[in-house]
Design a protein around this motif. Structure first.
Motif, PDB file in Angstrom:
ATOM      1  N   SER A 139       1.704   2.914  -3.824  1.00  0.00           N
ATOM      2  CA  SER A 139       1.625   1.403  -4.077  1.00  0.00           C
ATOM      3  C   SER A 139       1.806   1.401  -5.608  1.00  0.00           C
ATOM      4  O   SER A 139       1.644   2.048  -6.427  1.00  0.00           O
ATOM      5  CB  SER A 139       0.449   0.946  -3.786  1.00  0.00           C
ATOM      6  OG  SER A 139      -0.045  -0.341  -4.134  1.00  0.00           O
ATOM      7  N   SER A 142     -10.795  -3.502   1.526  1.00  0.00           N
ATOM      8  CA  SER A 142     -10.713  -5.070   1.091  1.00  0.00           C
ATOM      9  C   SER A 142      -9.415  -5.645   1.404  1.00  0.00           C
ATOM     10  O   SER A 142      -9.189  -6.690   1.590  1.00  0.00           O
ATOM     11  CB  SER A 142     -11.178  -5.117  -0.317  1.00  0.00           C
ATOM     12  OG  SER A 142     -10.400  -4.386  -1.344  1.00  0.00           O
ATOM     13  N   ARG A 143      -8.365  -4.609   1.118  1.00  0.00           N
ATOM     14  CA  ARG A 143      -6.959  -5.269   1.418  1.00  0.00           C
ATOM     15  C   ARG A 143      -6.467  -4.976   2.770  1.00  0.00           C
ATOM     16  O   ARG A 143      -5.179  -5.461   2.987  1.00  0.00           O
ATOM     17  CB  ARG A 143      -5.832  -4.667   0.364  1.00  0.00           C
ATOM     18  CG  ARG A 143      -6.205  -4.881  -1.025  1.00  0.00           C
ATOM     19  CD  ARG A 143      -5.145  -4.847  -1.892  1.00  0.00           C
ATOM     20  NE  ARG A 143      -4.580  -3.514  -2.162  1.00  0.00           N
ATOM     21  CZ  ARG A 143      -4.846  -2.632  -3.171  1.00  0.00           C
ATOM     22  NH1 ARG A 143      -5.430  -2.867  -4.039  1.00  0.00           N
ATOM     23  NH2 ARG A 143      -4.306  -1.325  -3.175  1.00  0.00           N
ATOM     24  N   ARG A 184       0.296  -1.319  -7.028  1.00  0.00           N
ATOM     25  CA  ARG A 184      -0.916  -2.023  -7.412  1.00  0.00           C
ATOM     26  C   ARG A 184      -1.764  -1.138  -8.220  1.00  0.00           C
ATOM     27  O   ARG A 184      -1.835   0.057  -8.276  1.00  0.00           O
ATOM     28  CB  ARG A 184      -1.817  -2.516  -6.255  1.00  0.00           C
ATOM     29  CG  ARG A 184      -0.781  -3.425  -5.270  1.00  0.00           C
ATOM     30  CD  ARG A 184      -1.771  -3.926  -4.251  1.00  0.00           C
ATOM     31  NE  ARG A 184      -0.907  -4.976  -3.364  1.00  0.00           N
ATOM     32  CZ  ARG A 184      -1.653  -5.661  -2.297  1.00  0.00           C
ATOM     33  NH1 ARG A 184      -3.058  -5.360  -2.197  1.00  0.00           N
ATOM     34  NH2 ARG A 184      -1.188  -6.517  -1.539  1.00  0.00           N
ATOM     35  N   ARG A 238      -4.946   1.712  -6.185  1.00  0.00           N
ATOM     36  CA  ARG A 238      -4.178   2.315  -5.089  1.00  0.00           C
ATOM     37  C   ARG A 238      -4.751   3.709  -4.690  1.00  0.00           C
ATOM     38  O   ARG A 238      -5.247   4.497  -5.577  1.00  0.00           O
ATOM     39  CB  ARG A 238      -2.724   2.354  -5.436  1.00  0.00           C
ATOM     40  CG  ARG A 238      -2.369   3.164  -6.610  1.00  0.00           C
ATOM     41  CD  ARG A 238      -1.009   2.974  -6.706  1.00  0.00           C
ATOM     42  NE  ARG A 238      -0.577   3.720  -8.064  1.00  0.00           N
ATOM     43  CZ  ARG A 238      -0.541   3.621  -9.382  1.00  0.00           C
ATOM     44  NH1 ARG A 238      -0.892   2.264  -9.554  1.00  0.00           N
ATOM     45  NH2 ARG A 238      -0.216   4.485 -10.250  1.00  0.00           N
ATOM     46  N   GLU A 250       0.888  -1.256   0.039  1.00  0.00           N
ATOM     47  CA  GLU A 250      -0.035   0.039   0.170  1.00  0.00           C
ATOM     48  C   GLU A 250       0.880   1.123  -0.122  1.00  0.00           C
ATOM     49  O   GLU A 250       1.848   1.123   0.202  1.00  0.00           O
ATOM     50  CB  GLU A 250      -0.983  -0.042   1.214  1.00  0.00           C
ATOM     51  CG  GLU A 250      -1.802  -1.278   1.489  1.00  0.00           C
ATOM     52  CD  GLU A 250      -2.674  -1.500   0.347  1.00  0.00           C
ATOM     53  OE1 GLU A 250      -2.870  -0.646  -0.373  1.00  0.00           O
ATOM     54  OE2 GLU A 250      -3.128  -2.771   0.018  1.00  0.00           O
TER      55      GLU A 250
END
Length: 259
Positions: A127, A226-227, A129, A132, A107
């Motif tokens: 992050s 969710s993460r 991802r 993000r 993150e």
């Protein structure tokens, strides 16, 4: 007389240094340098005064001049001083800590400092991802709308009741509720905050203890709820606390000004 800087309170040498410092600050803060006329307009000094100051600074390598635009830019000596100052500030080491935290959690990791009833974001490592949160260094966030702010207040030196009043003024509905949040944060060792403007975004923050056990800075990660689910908070919180411990003793606040 218009167009002139105020008369100095002391000798002319001090006035000259103060004016030179003003010119340097303006050039450093500008996006692409400034011309003599622009500096004069901003400062209220005459063009001839700015001309003499700027050319003296160029001669001392503190400024340089772009021949194609006549704009003054930071000079080689000023850049060398900046590099030395940055190296002694702890900022490179802090960036390394953030990078490791971002890598371990996946993150965006950020450092923020308290400024009155706000938190100033000073460093961020995003992050990698696709989905993000992107940190925004320079952004100011209301104290209670920042997990860093909650952590700073919770672990500050103020008594619990006074700290709760601070949080209540910043936006908590009731002082007693703020006290409950503070106690929970102190018990866990980290703050958890769901974004008040986006309930899909969550932040986890820990305080960074400075000299004299003063808490003025914090570190956090932000990402989708969710993460960062409830059942994973303890493990993630431990990583954030570890990063906060690694930041202790680094003079990062000096690089961004004191409170």
């Amino acid at each position: 007389m218009t167009g002139r800087a105020p008369n100095p309170a002391r000798g002319s040498e001090i006035q000259s240094v103060a004016r030179a410092a003003t010119v340097l600050g303006l050039v450093v803060d500008s996006d692409g340098g400034l011309t003599t006329t622009e500096i004069a307009k901003i400062t209220g000094m005459t063009v001839s005064t700015v001309h003499r100051l700027a050319h003296t600074l160029v001669a001392g390598n503190l400024l340089c001049r772009d021949a194609s635009s006549d704009r003054f830019l930071p000079g080689p000596l000023l850049l060398r001083l900046a590099r030395k100052s940055l190296g002694a500030s702890g900022v490179p080491e802090a960036a390394d800590v953030l990078k490791e935290l971002a890598d371990r959690t996946g993150e965006t990791a950020s450092i923020g400092m308290r400024r009155g009833d706000e938190v100033l974001v000073v460093l961020s490592v995003p992050s990698t991802r696709p989905l993000r949160y992107t940190g925004r260094p320079g952004e100011r966030v209301p104290l209670l709308e920042s997990a860093i702010g909650c952590a700073i207040v919770a672990f500050g030196t103020d008594p619990l009741g006074h700290a709760a009043q601070v949080l209540s003024r910043a936006g908590a509905p009731e002082t007693w509720l703020a006290e409950v949040d503070l106690m929970a944060t102190q018990f866990r060792g980290y703050a958890v905050l769901d974004d008040p403007h986006d309930d899909a975004l969550r932040a986890i923050a820990a305080p960074v203890v400075g000299a004299g056990d003063v808490v003025r800075m914090g570190v956090e990660i932000q990402g989708p709820v969710s993460r960062l689910p409830d059942d994973a908070l303890d493990g993630i919180g431990a990583l954030v606390r570890s990063a906060a411990d690694a930041l202790e003793g680094l003079p990062v606040s000096m690089a961004f000004g004191e409170f």
